[in-house]
Design a protein around this motif. Structure first.
Motif, short mmCIF file in Angstrom:
data_model
loop_
_atom_site.label_atom_id
_atom_site.label_comp_id
_atom_site.label_asym_id
_atom_site.label_seq_id
_atom_site.Cartn_x
_atom_site.Cartn_y
_atom_site.Cartn_z
N LYS A 23 -4.01 -14.30 26.75
CA LYS A 23 -4.50 -13.09 26.77
C LYS A 23 -6.38 -13.59 26.69
N ASN A 24 -7.31 -13.11 27.47
CA ASN A 24 -8.23 -13.29 27.14
C ASN A 24 -9.00 -13.30 25.55
N LYS A 25 -8.86 -14.76 24.96
CA LYS A 25 -9.78 -14.99 23.41
C LYS A 25 -10.93 -14.03 23.26
N SER A 26 -11.82 -14.50 23.86
CA SER A 26 -13.36 -13.96 23.95
C SER A 26 -13.33 -12.33 23.59
N ALA A 27 -12.20 -11.93 25.01
CA ALA A 27 -12.22 -10.16 24.47
C ALA A 27 -11.47 -10.08 23.66
#
Length: 88
Positions: A23-27
């Motif tokens: 997954k997009n960890k920043s998101a």
């Protein structure tokens, strides 16, 4: 877009990385931060409302149990009358 830098315990970091590996960890972190901010804002609003209620209660005149029961009887009588129920 800004950058944040903070420390988390290693076990939390490892579990986070495992759980959100694809997954997009920043998101995800952004969403969690937004939820935390919203929760804190709701808590502050709730705390402020409670303080206002308590201040109003301190300033409100006292009402006896007898007066409360008298008013309840009056409300019930009005409701009964509006439904065609004879007075008690």
């Amino acid at each position: 877009m800004g950058t944040m830098n903070f420390s988390v315990p290693d076990d939390v970091k490892e579990r986070f990385n495992r759980t959100f590996a694809d997954k997009n960890k920043s998101a995800i972190v952004t969403q969690l931060l937004e939820e935390a901010v919203a929760r804190a804002e709701r808590k502050r609003q709730s705390d402020d409302a409670i303080k206002r209620i308590l201040l109003r209660r301190q300033a409100a005149p006292g009402v006896s149990k007898k007066e409360i029961l008298r008013q309840l009887d009056e409300i019930r009588a009005q409701s009964d009358a509006s439904h065609g129920i004879p007075p008690r």
